[in-house]
Design a protein around this motif. Structure first.
Motif, PDB file in Angstrom:
ATOM      1  N   THR A   1       0.812  -1.211   0.000  1.00  0.00           N
ATOM      2  CA  THR A   1       0.000   0.000   0.000  1.00  0.00           C
ATOM      3  C   THR A   1       0.843   1.258   0.000  1.00  0.00           C
ATOM      4  OG1 THR A   1      -0.117  -0.083   2.420  1.00  0.00           O
ATOM      5  CG2 THR A   1      -1.890  -1.166   1.202  1.00  0.00           C
ATOM      6  N   SER A   2       2.138   1.107   0.189  1.00  0.00           N
ATOM      7  CA  SER A   2       3.017   2.268   0.215  1.00  0.00           C
ATOM      8  C   SER A   2       4.356   1.918  -0.413  1.00  0.00           C
ATOM      9  CB  SER A   2       3.228   2.726   1.664  1.00  0.00           C
ATOM     10  OG  SER A   2       4.125   3.801   1.723  1.00  0.00           O
ATOM     11  N   CYS A   3       4.809   2.738  -1.327  1.00  0.00           N
ATOM     12  CA  CYS A   3       6.096   2.493  -1.963  1.00  0.00           C
ATOM     13  C   CYS A   3       6.586   3.770  -2.628  1.00  0.00           C
ATOM     14  CB  CYS A   3       5.996   1.371  -2.999  1.00  0.00           C
ATOM     15  SG  CYS A   3       4.917   1.775  -4.414  1.00  0.00           S
ATOM     16  N   ILE A   4       7.868   3.803  -2.925  1.00  0.00           N
ATOM     17  CA  ILE A   4       8.475   4.905  -3.668  1.00  0.00           C
ATOM     18  C   ILE A   4       9.352   4.282  -4.739  1.00  0.00           C
ATOM     19  CG2 ILE A   4       8.469   6.521  -1.727  1.00  0.00           C
ATOM     20  CD1 ILE A   4      11.402   5.815  -1.242  1.00  0.00           C
ATOM     21  N   ALA A   5       9.794   5.092  -5.667  1.00  0.00           N
ATOM     22  CA  ALA A   5      10.705   4.600  -6.695  1.00  0.00           C
ATOM     23  C   ALA A   5      12.101   4.473  -6.088  1.00  0.00           C
ATOM     24  CB  ALA A   5      10.731   5.555  -7.882  1.00  0.00           C
ATOM     25  N   ASP A   6      12.725   3.318  -6.262  1.00  0.00           N
ATOM     26  CA  ASP A   6      14.090   3.147  -5.759  1.00  0.00           C
ATOM     27  C   ASP A   6      15.038   4.078  -6.504  1.00  0.00           C
ATOM     28  OD1 ASP A   6      14.861   0.180  -4.174  1.00  0.00           O
ATOM     29  OD2 ASP A   6      12.801   0.683  -4.691  1.00  0.00           O
ATOM     30  N   PRO A   7      16.019   4.613  -5.803  1.00  0.00           N
ATOM     31  CA  PRO A   7      16.980   5.496  -6.467  1.00  0.00           C
ATOM     32  C   PRO A   7      17.922   4.720  -7.374  1.00  0.00           C
ATOM     33  CG  PRO A   7      17.689   5.068  -4.238  1.00  0.00           C
ATOM     34  CD  PRO A   7      16.320   4.455  -4.373  1.00  0.00           C
ATOM     35  N   THR A   8      18.390   5.363  -8.401  1.00  0.00           N
ATOM     36  CA  THR A   8      19.389   4.757  -9.280  1.00  0.00           C
ATOM     37  C   THR A   8      20.749   4.807  -8.594  1.00  0.00           C
ATOM     38  OG1 THR A   8      18.193   5.391 -11.281  1.00  0.00           O
ATOM     39  CG2 THR A   8      20.544   4.936 -11.506  1.00  0.00           C
ATOM     40  N   GLU A   9      21.453   3.672  -8.619  1.00  0.00           N
ATOM     41  CA  GLU A   9      22.799   3.606  -8.037  1.00  0.00           C
ATOM     42  C   GLU A   9      23.767   3.053  -9.082  1.00  0.00           C
ATOM     43  OE1 GLU A   9      22.816   5.041  -5.318  1.00  0.00           O
ATOM     44  OE2 GLU A   9      21.281   4.369  -3.903  1.00  0.00           O
ATOM     45  N   THR A  10      25.035   3.215  -8.823  1.00  0.00           N
ATOM     46  CA  THR A  10      26.040   2.699  -9.746  1.00  0.00           C
ATOM     47  C   THR A  10      25.997   1.176  -9.809  1.00  0.00           C
ATOM     48  OG1 THR A  10      28.417   2.562 -10.183  1.00  0.00           O
ATOM     49  CG2 THR A  10      27.748   2.680  -7.888  1.00  0.00           C
ATOM     50  N   ASN A  11      26.307   0.637 -10.982  1.00  0.00           N
ATOM     51  CA  ASN A  11      26.383  -0.820 -11.089  1.00  0.00           C
ATOM     52  C   ASN A  11      27.752  -1.322 -10.648  1.00  0.00           C
ATOM     53  OD1 ASN A  11      27.945  -0.024 -13.247  1.00  0.00           O
ATOM     54  ND2 ASN A  11      26.795  -1.131 -14.799  1.00  0.00           N
ATOM     55  N   GLY A  12      28.637  -0.397 -10.295  1.00  0.00           N
ATOM     56  CA  GLY A  12      29.941  -0.765  -9.761  1.00  0.00           C
ATOM     57  C   GLY A  12      30.888  -1.314 -10.815  1.00  0.00           C
ATOM     58  N   PRO A  13      32.057  -1.750 -10.363  1.00  0.00           N
ATOM     59  CA  PRO A  13      33.064  -2.236 -11.321  1.00  0.00           C
ATOM     60  C   PRO A  13      32.929  -3.701 -11.708  1.00  0.00           C
ATOM     61  CG  PRO A  13      34.008  -2.140  -9.129  1.00  0.00           C
ATOM     62  CD  PRO A  13      32.612  -1.599  -9.007  1.00  0.00           C
ATOM     63  N   TYR A  14      31.939  -4.431 -11.094  1.00  0.00           N
ATOM     64  CA  TYR A  14      31.868  -5.871 -11.350  1.00  0.00           C
ATOM     65  C   TYR A  14      30.491  -6.345 -11.797  1.00  0.00           C
ATOM     66  CZ  TYR A  14      35.787  -5.130  -8.126  1.00  0.00           C
ATOM     67  OH  TYR A  14      36.916  -4.649  -7.514  1.00  0.00           O
ATOM     68  N   PRO A  15      29.827  -5.654 -12.700  1.00  0.00           N
ATOM     69  CA  PRO A  15      28.451  -6.016 -13.046  1.00  0.00           C
ATOM     70  C   PRO A  15      28.302  -7.184 -14.017  1.00  0.00           C
ATOM     71  CG  PRO A  15      29.113  -4.127 -14.307  1.00  0.00           C
ATOM     72  CD  PRO A  15      30.236  -4.403 -13.349  1.00  0.00           C
ATOM     73  N   ALA A  16      29.255  -7.382 -14.889  1.00  0.00           N
ATOM     74  CA  ALA A  16      29.165  -8.418 -15.932  1.00  0.00           C
ATOM     75  C   ALA A  16      27.865  -8.293 -16.718  1.00  0.00           C
ATOM     76  CB  ALA A  16      29.279  -9.811 -15.316  1.00  0.00           C
ATOM     77  N   ASP A  17      27.483  -7.059 -17.006  1.00  0.00           N
ATOM     78  CA  ASP A  17      26.246  -6.800 -17.751  1.00  0.00           C
ATOM     79  C   ASP A  17      26.511  -6.188 -19.124  1.00  0.00           C
ATOM     80  OD1 ASP A  17      27.138  -4.284 -17.099  1.00  0.00           O
ATOM     81  OD2 ASP A  17      25.371  -3.718 -15.929  1.00  0.00           O
ATOM     82  N   GLY A  18      27.779  -6.288 -19.567  1.00  0.00           N
ATOM     83  CA  GLY A  18      28.143  -5.748 -20.870  1.00  0.00           C
ATOM     84  C   GLY A  18      28.636  -4.320 -20.829  1.00  0.00           C
ATOM     85  N   SER A  19      28.711  -3.733 -19.639  1.00  0.00           N
ATOM     86  CA  SER A  19      29.110  -2.326 -19.543  1.00  0.00           C
ATOM     87  C   SER A  19      30.609  -2.131 -19.358  1.00  0.00           C
ATOM     88  CB  SER A  19      28.376  -1.647 -18.372  1.00  0.00           C
ATOM     89  OG  SER A  19      28.705  -2.266 -17.138  1.00  0.00           O
ATOM     90  N   ASN A  20      31.354  -3.210 -19.117  1.00  0.00           N
ATOM     91  CA  ASN A  20      32.804  -3.078 -18.984  1.00  0.00           C
ATOM     92  C   ASN A  20      33.509  -4.359 -19.425  1.00  0.00           C
ATOM     93  OD1 ASN A  20      32.408  -4.846 -16.878  1.00  0.00           O
ATOM     94  ND2 ASN A  20      33.038  -3.434 -15.260  1.00  0.00           N
ATOM     95  N   SER A  21      34.824  -4.332 -19.375  1.00  0.00           N
ATOM     96  CA  SER A  21      35.616  -5.468 -19.865  1.00  0.00           C
ATOM     97  C   SER A  21      36.463  -6.078 -18.762  1.00  0.00           C
ATOM     98  CB  SER A  21      36.545  -5.022 -21.007  1.00  0.00           C
ATOM     99  OG  SER A  21      35.807  -4.484 -22.079  1.00  0.00           O
ATOM    100  N   VAL A  22      36.824  -7.339 -18.959  1.00  0.00           N
ATOM    101  CA  VAL A  22      37.737  -8.043 -18.068  1.00  0.00           C
ATOM    102  C   VAL A  22      38.838  -8.643 -18.931  1.00  0.00           C
ATOM    103  CG1 VAL A  22      38.009  -9.905 -16.399  1.00  0.00           C
ATOM    104  CG2 VAL A  22      35.877  -8.598 -16.447  1.00  0.00           C
ATOM    105  N   ASN A  23      40.073  -8.243 -18.659  1.00  0.00           N
ATOM    106  CA  ASN A  23      41.219  -8.707 -19.451  1.00  0.00           C
ATOM    107  C   ASN A  23      41.023  -8.445 -20.942  1.00  0.00           C
ATOM    108  OD1 ASN A  23      42.531  -9.702 -17.117  1.00  0.00           O
ATOM    109  ND2 ASN A  23      41.416 -11.646 -17.263  1.00  0.00           N
ATOM    110  N   GLY A  24      40.454  -7.288 -21.249  1.00  0.00           N
ATOM    111  CA  GLY A  24      40.301  -6.893 -22.635  1.00  0.00           C
ATOM    112  C   GLY A  24      39.071  -7.439 -23.328  1.00  0.00           C
ATOM    113  N   THR A  25      38.272  -8.227 -22.634  1.00  0.00           N
ATOM    114  CA  THR A  25      37.060  -8.806 -23.212  1.00  0.00           C
ATOM    115  C   THR A  25      35.829  -8.306 -22.471  1.00  0.00           C
ATOM    116  OG1 THR A  25      38.267 -10.821 -23.809  1.00  0.00           O
ATOM    117  CG2 THR A  25      35.858 -10.948 -23.782  1.00  0.00           C
ATOM    118  N   VAL A  26      34.822  -7.894 -23.237  1.00  0.00           N
ATOM    119  CA  VAL A  26      33.580  -7.420 -22.618  1.00  0.00           C
ATOM    120  C   VAL A  26      32.963  -8.542 -21.796  1.00  0.00           C
ATOM    121  CG1 VAL A  26      31.238  -6.586 -23.022  1.00  0.00           C
ATOM    122  CG2 VAL A  26      33.132  -5.716 -24.407  1.00  0.00           C
ATOM    123  N   SER A  27      32.626  -8.231 -20.550  1.00  0.00           N
ATOM    124  CA  SER A  27      32.031  -9.227 -19.664  1.00  0.00           C
ATOM    125  C   SER A  27      30.519  -9.051 -19.640  1.00  0.00           C
ATOM    126  CB  SER A  27      32.588  -9.067 -18.244  1.00  0.00           C
ATOM    127  OG  SER A  27      32.004  -9.995 -17.365  1.00  0.00           O
TER     128      SER A  27
END
Length: 317
Positions: free
Chosen positions: A97-123
């Motif tokens: 019955t009560s809620c708010i929108a969660d705030p956006t936070e950083t995905n950090g350095p270890y997301p493995a969601d395609g936003s960064n690379s590991v050893n030169g390869t996109v994770s």
């Protein structure tokens, strides 16, 4: 009757002309009538007399009965609600019955969601077969290593914060977090070849998914947390670019203290946790009290038995 017996040695004597006997019979008859009257009154006859004589109205009587029934129903409902609330430590209600929108936070350095690379390869673990699963304690694919730690079963309820907290069905939720040593699979030294403690699930009609995992460590510089990303569908959950929310959960302080001080393998977390708080954390530190309250799951359990809990995530869909 005892008085009658004491007055006459032979109460069965048919001598009807005895005036004493007549008085006794009259008294017996009066007593019988009084008992009948008392029984009739106890059976509700008085209410009928009062109503017939205009001493009260049927509406008033009905209202009283209705009020009593309503009170009983309310009490039952309250008891049911209390019981439901108590069990919500392990299962979240889909009718928030009560809620708010969660705030956006950083995905950090270890997301493995395609936003960064590991050893030169996109994770990007999101494109791997096997990532959709509820139990994320073990790696899948070439390794089946299970991450040790205190069990944690977490039920997430996803709701639309712009539409009276209506549950969001068919959304994909990706969660990930560090192991009990504070290391992230696919990235950290020693666990680069593991992909445990990562998983995706799709919300049901109640907007819910349940993950089985372990309680994460507290590593230096961060308050204990679990990362998550929300996608509008499983098909869209292939890259961070399609997400509708990227945020983090803050683990309850009291549970962190219990786990780190009593569970095997979390020794390094004791010192790290003592040096950080949500207010000093570089992610949670600028959040409002309401945001932080919603970002913190409600957990119950013990170090020996593990923990279960719930958390509500609001998305302004």
């Amino acid at each position: 009757m005892s008085n009658t017996t004491s007055d006459h040695n032979h109460p069965d004597d048919p001598g009807h002309d005895d005036p004493g006997l007549q008085r006794d019979l009259q008294r017996i008859d009066e007593l019988r009538q009084r008992r009948q009257m008392l029984g009739w009154l106890a059976g509700g006859g008085a209410a009928a007399v009062i109503a017939a004589c205009g001493g009260g109205s049927n509406d008033s009587s009905g209202s009283s009965a209705s009020s009593s029934s309503s009170s009983s129903s309310s009490s039952s409902s309250s008891s049911s609600s209390s019981s439901s609330s108590s069990s919500s430590s392990s299962s979240s209600s889909s009718s928030a019955t009560s809620c708010i929108a969660d705030p956006t936070e950083t995905n950090g350095p270890y997301p493995a969601d395609g936003s960064n690379s590991v050893n030169g390869t996109v994770s990007n673990i999101l494109s791997s077969s096997g990532i959709v699963r509820s139990d994320i304690r073990s790696s899948f694919g070439t390794s089946t290593t299970t991450a040790p730690g205190v069990p944690l079963v977490l039920t997430i309820t996803l709701v639309n914060s712009n539409m009276a907290c209506a549950p969001l069905e068919g959304y994909a939720i990706y969660i990930w977090h560090c192991n009990r040593d504070g290391n992230y699979s696919l990235y950290s030294s020693g666990v680069q070849n593991e992909n445990y403690l990562r998983g995706v699930q799709v919300t049901d009609a109640n907007g819910q998914v349940t993950f089985t995992t372990i309680f994460p460590a507290c590593y230096s510089g961060r308050y204990p947390h679990i990362h998550f990303e929300i996608y509008p569908s499983l098909a869209a959950a292939t890259s961070y670019a399609s997400s509708v929310l990227i945020s983090q959960m803050a683990l309850p302080s009291a549970i962190c203290t219990a786990v780190y001080n009593n569970a095997t393998g979390y020794t390094q977390s004791i010192t790290n946790f003592a040096a950080v708080s949500t207010s000093s954390d570089n992610v949670f530190g600028d959040n409002t009290a309401a945001q932080l309250a919603q970002q913190t799951p409600a957990l119950a359990g013990s170090v020996s038995a593990g923990y279960t809990g719930t958390i509500l995530i609001g998305v302004g869909a």
